[in-house]
Enzyme design. Structure first.
Site, PDB file in Angstrom:
ATOM      1  N   GLU A   1      12.722   2.308  13.526  1.00 48.54           N
ATOM      2  CA  GLU A   1      11.879   3.430  13.096  1.00 48.54           C
ATOM      3  C   GLU A   1      10.627   3.462  13.951  1.00 48.54           C
ATOM      4  OE1 GLU A   1      10.580   2.690   9.005  1.00 48.54           O
ATOM      5  OE2 GLU A   1      10.734   0.543   9.376  1.00 48.54           O
TER       6      GLU A   1
ATOM      7  N   TYR B   1       0.819  -1.207   0.000  1.00 56.42           N
ATOM      8  CA  TYR B   1       0.000   0.000   0.000  1.00 56.42           C
ATOM      9  C   TYR B   1       0.852   1.255   0.000  1.00 56.42           C
ATOM     10  CZ  TYR B   1       0.998   0.818   4.976  1.00 56.42           C
ATOM     11  OH  TYR B   1       1.622   1.077   6.168  1.00 56.42           O
TER      12      TYR B   1
ATOM     13  N   LEU C   1      11.615   0.899   6.401  1.00 62.50           N
ATOM     14  CA  LEU C   1      10.928   1.388   5.206  1.00 62.50           C
ATOM     15  C   LEU C   1      11.654   2.629   4.693  1.00 62.50           C
ATOM     16  CD1 LEU C   1       8.184   0.852   3.618  1.00 62.50           C
ATOM     17  CD2 LEU C   1       7.443   2.964   4.715  1.00 62.50           C
TER      18      LEU C   1
ATOM     19  N   ARG D   1      -7.384 -21.451  -1.158  1.00 59.22           N
ATOM     20  CA  ARG D   1      -6.522 -20.784  -0.189  1.00 59.22           C
ATOM     21  C   ARG D   1      -5.150 -21.458  -0.181  1.00 59.22           C
ATOM     22  NH1 ARG D   1      -4.977 -21.480   4.885  1.00 59.22           N
ATOM     23  NH2 ARG D   1      -4.418 -19.636   6.124  1.00 59.22           N
TER      24      ARG D   1
ATOM     25  N   ARG E   1       7.870   3.998  -4.980  1.00 58.13           N
ATOM     26  CA  ARG E   1       7.915   3.001  -3.898  1.00 58.13           C
ATOM     27  C   ARG E   1       6.835   1.936  -4.092  1.00 58.13           C
ATOM     28  NH1 ARG E   1       7.709   5.147   2.136  1.00 58.13           N
ATOM     29  NH2 ARG E   1       5.516   5.419   1.588  1.00 58.13           N
TER      30      ARG E   1
ATOM     31  N   LYS F   1       6.484  -2.038   1.664  1.00 58.85           N
ATOM     32  CA  LYS F   1       5.357  -1.439   2.386  1.00 58.85           C
ATOM     33  C   LYS F   1       4.164  -2.384   2.313  1.00 58.85           C
ATOM     34  CE  LYS F   1       3.240   3.095   3.198  1.00 58.85           C
ATOM     35  NZ  LYS F   1       3.499   3.175   4.640  1.00 58.85           N
TER      36      LYS F   1
END
Ligand code: PLP
Length: 284
Positions: A179, A31, A204, A99, A50, A146
Protein backbone atom coordinates in the site's frame (compact mmCIF):
# COMPACT_ATOMS: atom_id res chain seq x y z
CA UNK A 1 -6.80 25.73 18.69
CA UNK A 2 -8.41 23.58 21.36
CA UNK A 3 -7.23 20.03 22.09
CA UNK A 4 -8.98 17.25 23.92
CA UNK A 5 -6.83 15.44 26.47
CA UNK A 6 -8.15 12.80 28.84
CA UNK A 7 -11.59 14.28 29.24
CA UNK A 8 -10.56 17.93 29.15
CA UNK A 9 -10.72 20.59 26.48
CA UNK A 10 -7.50 22.60 26.70
CA UNK A 11 -5.75 25.27 24.61
CA UNK A 12 -2.87 23.96 22.44
CA UNK A 13 -0.18 25.40 24.78
CA UNK A 14 -1.56 23.32 27.63
CA UNK A 15 -1.98 20.16 25.58
CA UNK A 16 0.89 18.19 27.11
CA UNK A 17 1.45 14.47 27.71
CA UNK A 18 3.65 13.03 30.51
CA UNK A 19 7.19 12.17 29.40
CA UNK A 20 6.68 8.54 30.45
CA UNK A 21 3.60 8.09 28.30
CA UNK A 22 4.00 4.76 26.53
CA UNK A 23 2.98 6.32 23.24
CA UNK A 24 6.07 8.51 23.47
CA UNK A 25 8.38 5.80 24.84
CA UNK A 26 7.31 2.79 22.77
CA UNK A 27 4.85 3.92 20.13
CA UNK A 28 2.44 1.90 22.26
CA UNK A 29 -0.81 3.28 20.94
CA UNK A 30 -3.18 3.55 18.01
CA UNK A 31 -4.89 6.38 16.12
CA UNK A 32 -7.48 7.47 13.58
CA UNK A 33 -7.82 10.42 11.22
CA UNK A 34 -11.37 11.43 10.29
CA UNK A 35 -12.28 13.93 7.57
CA UNK A 36 -14.62 16.82 8.32
CA UNK A 37 -16.68 18.68 5.73
CA UNK A 38 -19.28 21.33 6.57
CA UNK A 39 -18.58 20.53 10.21
CA UNK A 40 -19.66 16.89 9.76
CA UNK A 41 -17.61 13.69 10.16
CA UNK A 42 -17.05 11.50 7.11
CA UNK A 43 -17.07 7.68 7.33
CA UNK A 44 -17.49 7.94 11.10
CA UNK A 45 -18.78 4.38 11.57
CA UNK A 46 -15.83 2.79 9.80
CA UNK A 47 -13.30 4.88 11.74
CA UNK A 48 -14.98 4.13 15.08
CA UNK A 49 -15.05 0.41 14.29
CA UNK A 50 -11.39 0.37 13.22
CA UNK A 51 -10.31 2.27 16.34
CA UNK A 52 -12.15 -0.27 18.50
CA UNK A 53 -10.51 -3.12 16.62
CA UNK A 54 -6.99 -1.64 16.79
CA UNK A 55 -7.38 -1.13 20.55
CA UNK A 56 -8.69 -4.64 21.07
CA UNK A 57 -5.85 -6.19 19.02
CA UNK A 58 -3.22 -4.50 21.24
CA UNK A 59 -5.10 -5.02 24.50
CA UNK A 60 -5.86 -1.39 25.35
CA UNK A 61 -9.24 -0.74 26.97
CA UNK A 62 -11.41 1.28 24.59
CA UNK A 63 -11.98 4.64 26.30
CA UNK A 64 -13.98 5.90 23.28
CA UNK A 65 -16.72 3.50 22.26
CA UNK A 66 -18.76 4.69 19.28
CA UNK A 67 -21.16 7.12 20.93
CA UNK A 68 -18.51 8.68 23.18
CA UNK A 69 -16.17 9.09 20.22
CA UNK A 70 -18.88 10.74 18.13
CA UNK A 71 -19.78 13.12 20.92
CA UNK A 72 -16.12 14.05 21.55
CA UNK A 73 -15.39 14.59 17.86
CA UNK A 74 -18.46 16.76 17.41
CA UNK A 75 -17.63 18.79 20.49
CA UNK A 76 -14.07 19.39 19.32
CA UNK A 77 -15.21 20.36 15.80
CA UNK A 78 -17.78 22.75 17.26
CA UNK A 79 -15.45 24.32 19.83
CA UNK A 80 -12.81 24.92 17.15
CA UNK A 81 -15.33 26.20 14.63
CA UNK A 82 -13.98 23.69 12.11
CA UNK A 83 -15.79 23.51 8.77
CA UNK A 84 -13.36 21.50 6.62
CA UNK A 85 -10.33 19.48 7.68
CA UNK A 86 -9.76 16.58 10.04
CA UNK A 87 -10.03 15.22 13.54
CA UNK A 88 -7.01 13.27 14.83
CA UNK A 89 -7.68 10.74 17.60
CA UNK A 90 -4.88 8.97 19.45
CA UNK A 91 -5.15 6.47 22.28
CA UNK A 92 -2.01 5.17 23.97
CA UNK A 93 -1.69 2.59 26.73
CA UNK A 94 -0.99 5.44 29.15
CA UNK A 95 1.78 6.80 31.35
CA UNK A 96 3.43 4.62 33.98
CA UNK A 97 6.14 5.27 36.57
CA UNK A 98 8.40 2.56 35.18
CA UNK A 99 9.69 1.93 31.68
CA UNK A 100 8.69 -1.73 31.44
CA UNK A 101 7.93 -3.18 28.03
CA UNK A 102 5.15 -5.40 29.38
CA UNK A 103 1.76 -3.87 30.21
CA UNK A 104 1.66 -2.04 33.57
CA UNK A 105 -0.99 -3.34 35.98
CA UNK A 106 -2.96 -0.16 36.59
CA UNK A 107 -2.68 2.30 33.79
CA UNK A 108 -5.32 4.51 32.22
CA UNK A 109 -5.20 5.01 28.45
CA UNK A 110 -4.17 8.48 27.31
CA UNK A 111 -6.61 10.06 24.87
CA UNK A 112 -5.50 12.97 22.71
CA UNK A 113 -7.59 14.61 20.00
CA UNK A 114 -7.16 17.74 17.94
CA UNK A 115 -8.44 19.22 14.70
CA UNK A 116 -6.68 20.63 11.62
CA UNK A 117 -8.11 22.88 8.96
CA UNK A 118 -7.54 21.69 5.40
CA UNK A 119 -9.25 22.03 2.04
CA UNK A 120 -10.51 18.55 1.16
CA UNK A 121 -13.22 18.89 -1.47
CA UNK A 122 -11.07 21.14 -3.59
CA UNK A 123 -7.71 19.46 -4.05
CA UNK A 124 -5.40 20.43 -6.93
CA UNK A 125 -3.79 16.97 -6.68
CA UNK A 126 -7.03 15.39 -7.88
CA UNK A 127 -6.75 17.42 -11.09
CA UNK A 128 -3.00 17.14 -11.65
CA UNK A 129 -2.53 13.60 -10.38
CA UNK A 130 0.39 12.64 -8.14
CA UNK A 131 3.78 11.03 -8.52
CA UNK A 132 4.71 7.98 -6.47
CA UNK A 133 8.04 6.29 -5.80
CA UNK A 134 8.37 2.62 -4.91
CA UNK A 135 10.13 1.84 -1.63
CA UNK A 136 10.71 -1.41 0.24
CA UNK A 137 8.01 -2.08 2.84
CA UNK A 138 10.01 -2.30 6.06
CA UNK A 139 7.08 -2.47 8.50
CA UNK A 140 6.20 -5.12 11.07
CA UNK A 141 3.83 -8.05 10.54
CA UNK A 142 0.63 -6.48 11.97
CA UNK A 143 0.03 -3.68 9.51
CA UNK A 144 -3.72 -4.13 9.96
CA UNK A 145 -3.41 -2.31 13.30
CA UNK A 146 -3.37 1.48 12.94
CA UNK A 147 -0.42 1.87 15.30
CA UNK A 148 1.36 5.14 16.11
CA UNK A 149 4.67 3.26 15.62
CA UNK A 150 5.14 4.86 12.24
CA UNK A 151 8.91 5.12 11.76
CA UNK A 152 8.91 2.83 8.71
CA UNK A 153 6.23 5.00 7.06
CA UNK A 154 8.10 8.17 8.05
CA UNK A 155 11.22 6.87 6.30
CA UNK A 156 9.23 5.63 3.30
CA UNK A 157 7.47 8.97 2.81
CA UNK A 158 10.73 10.89 3.24
CA UNK A 159 12.48 8.71 0.64
CA UNK A 160 9.59 9.27 -1.77
CA UNK A 161 9.49 13.03 -1.22
CA UNK A 162 13.27 13.33 -1.55
CA UNK A 163 12.89 11.86 -5.03
CA UNK A 164 10.17 14.41 -5.86
CA UNK A 165 7.21 12.08 -5.36
CA UNK A 166 4.10 12.78 -3.28
CA UNK A 167 3.65 9.29 -1.87
CA UNK A 168 5.65 6.12 -1.32
CA UNK A 169 4.29 2.94 -2.88
CA UNK A 170 5.49 0.20 -0.56
CA UNK A 171 6.58 -3.08 -2.02
CA UNK A 172 7.27 -6.49 -0.42
CA UNK A 173 10.55 -8.33 -1.00
CA UNK A 174 8.90 -10.27 -3.86
CA UNK A 175 7.91 -7.15 -5.82
CA UNK A 176 4.30 -7.30 -4.62
CA UNK A 177 2.68 -3.98 -3.70
CA UNK A 178 1.30 -3.59 -0.19
CA UNK A 179 0.00 0.00 0.00
CA UNK A 180 1.03 3.65 0.19
CA UNK A 181 2.84 5.04 3.25
CA UNK A 182 -0.45 6.67 4.27
CA UNK A 183 -2.88 5.45 1.63
CA UNK A 184 -4.38 2.33 0.10
CA UNK A 185 -3.47 1.48 -3.49
CA UNK A 186 -5.52 -0.05 -6.28
CA UNK A 187 -5.08 -0.34 -10.02
CA UNK A 188 -7.33 -0.40 -13.03
CA UNK A 189 -6.24 -3.01 -15.56
CA UNK A 190 -6.44 -2.79 -19.36
CA UNK A 191 -9.97 -4.28 -19.29
CA UNK A 192 -11.25 -1.69 -16.82
CA UNK A 193 -11.28 -4.03 -13.84
CA UNK A 194 -10.19 -2.83 -10.43
CA UNK A 195 -7.42 -4.93 -8.91
CA UNK A 196 -6.87 -4.59 -5.18
CA UNK A 197 -4.87 -6.52 -2.58
CA UNK A 198 -7.06 -8.67 -0.30
CA UNK A 199 -7.24 -7.52 3.32
CA UNK A 200 -4.90 -9.39 5.65
CA UNK A 201 -2.43 -8.60 8.42
CA UNK A 202 -0.13 -7.19 5.73
CA UNK A 203 -2.09 -3.98 5.02
CA UNK A 204 -4.30 -1.48 6.83
CA UNK A 205 -8.02 -1.97 6.13
CA UNK A 206 -8.54 1.49 4.62
CA UNK A 207 -11.92 3.07 5.38
CA UNK A 208 -11.90 4.97 2.08
CA UNK A 209 -10.87 1.83 0.20
CA UNK A 210 -13.80 -0.12 1.69
CA UNK A 211 -16.26 2.59 0.66
CA UNK A 212 -14.78 2.99 -2.83
CA UNK A 213 -14.82 -0.76 -3.52
CA UNK A 214 -18.46 -1.01 -2.42
CA UNK A 215 -19.38 1.94 -4.65
CA UNK A 216 -17.49 0.47 -7.61
CA UNK A 217 -19.19 -2.90 -7.21
CA UNK A 218 -22.59 -1.23 -7.03
CA UNK A 219 -21.73 0.53 -10.30
CA UNK A 220 -21.06 -2.81 -11.92
CA UNK A 221 -17.27 -2.33 -12.09
CA UNK A 222 -15.52 -5.71 -11.73
CA UNK A 223 -13.35 -5.83 -8.61
CA UNK A 224 -10.65 -8.47 -8.47
CA UNK A 225 -9.18 -8.98 -5.01
CA UNK A 226 -5.67 -10.34 -5.46
CA UNK A 227 -2.10 -9.32 -4.89
CA UNK A 228 -0.51 -7.22 -7.66
CA UNK A 229 3.08 -6.40 -8.45
CA UNK A 230 4.97 -3.20 -9.07
CA UNK A 231 5.36 -4.39 -12.64
CA UNK A 232 1.57 -4.58 -13.05
CA UNK A 233 1.34 -0.99 -11.76
CA UNK A 234 3.76 0.09 -14.49
CA UNK A 235 1.50 -1.51 -17.12
CA UNK A 236 -1.84 -0.50 -15.53
CA UNK A 237 -4.37 1.78 -17.24
CA UNK A 238 -4.74 3.67 -13.97
CA UNK A 239 -3.17 3.61 -10.54
CA UNK A 240 -5.22 5.06 -7.69
CA UNK A 241 -4.59 6.00 -4.05
CA UNK A 242 -7.32 6.30 -1.43
CA UNK A 243 -7.20 7.82 2.05
CA UNK A 244 -9.47 9.59 4.52
CA UNK A 245 -8.15 13.08 3.74
CA UNK A 246 -7.27 12.76 0.05
CA UNK A 247 -10.28 10.61 -0.81
CA UNK A 248 -9.36 9.22 -4.25
CA UNK A 249 -6.25 10.41 -6.10
CA UNK A 250 -4.94 9.50 -9.54
CA UNK A 251 -1.28 8.47 -9.83
CA UNK A 252 0.24 9.77 -13.04
CA UNK A 253 3.87 8.80 -12.53
CA UNK A 254 5.58 5.82 -10.92
CA UNK A 255 9.35 5.95 -10.36
CA UNK A 256 9.66 8.67 -13.01
CA UNK A 257 7.68 6.77 -15.67
CA UNK A 258 4.13 7.71 -16.77
CA UNK A 259 1.29 5.47 -15.60
CA UNK A 260 -1.31 4.78 -18.30
CA UNK A 261 -1.68 7.91 -20.41
CA UNK A 262 0.30 9.92 -17.87
CA UNK A 263 -2.89 11.88 -17.15
CA UNK A 264 -5.58 11.31 -14.47
CA UNK A 265 -7.86 8.51 -15.68
CA UNK A 266 -11.65 8.31 -16.05
CA UNK A 267 -12.22 5.47 -13.57
CA UNK A 268 -10.38 7.37 -10.85
CA UNK A 269 -12.32 10.52 -11.66
CA UNK A 270 -15.65 8.72 -11.40
CA UNK A 271 -14.69 6.96 -8.17
CA UNK A 272 -13.73 10.29 -6.61
CA UNK A 273 -17.10 11.83 -7.57
CA UNK A 274 -19.01 8.79 -6.31
CA UNK A 275 -17.07 8.71 -3.07
CA UNK A 276 -17.57 12.40 -2.35
CA UNK A 277 -21.28 12.20 -3.04
CA UNK A 278 -21.71 9.15 -0.82
CA UNK A 279 -19.41 10.39 1.98
CA UNK A 280 -21.20 13.75 2.20
CA UNK A 281 -24.63 12.14 2.14
CA UNK A 282 -23.69 9.78 5.00
CA UNK A 283 -21.67 12.29 7.07
CA UNK A 284 -22.46 12.60 10.76
N1 PLP B 1 -2.77 2.56 4.56
C1 PLP B 1 -2.01 3.16 5.48
C2 PLP B 1 -0.71 2.54 5.86
C3 PLP B 1 -2.44 4.36 6.08
O1 PLP B 1 -1.67 4.97 7.00
C4 PLP B 1 -3.67 4.92 5.67
C5 PLP B 1 -4.18 6.17 6.25
O2 PLP B 1 -3.48 6.94 6.84
C6 PLP B 1 -4.43 4.25 4.70
C7 PLP B 1 -3.95 3.06 4.18
C8 PLP B 1 -5.74 4.78 4.24
O3 PLP B 1 -6.75 4.47 5.17
P1 PLP B 1 -8.03 5.38 5.33
O4 PLP B 1 -8.74 5.35 4.01
O5 PLP B 1 -8.82 4.71 6.39
O6 PLP B 1 -7.56 6.75 5.69
Amino acid sequence: SIFYINGNLVPAEQAVIPALDRGFLFGDGVYEVIAVIDGLLLEFKRHAARLARSLSEVGIRNPLPRDALLERCRELVRRNGLREGSVYVQVTRGADVKRDFAFPADVEPTVMMYVSEKSLRVNPLAESGVRVASVPDMRWQRRDIKSVSLIAQVLAKQAAQTSGAFEALMVDADGVVTEGASSSALLVDERGRIVVRPLSREILPGCTRAAVLALAARRGVAVEERKFTLDECRRASELVLTSALHFVLPVVELDGQPVGTGRPGPVCHELRQLYLEYALASAL
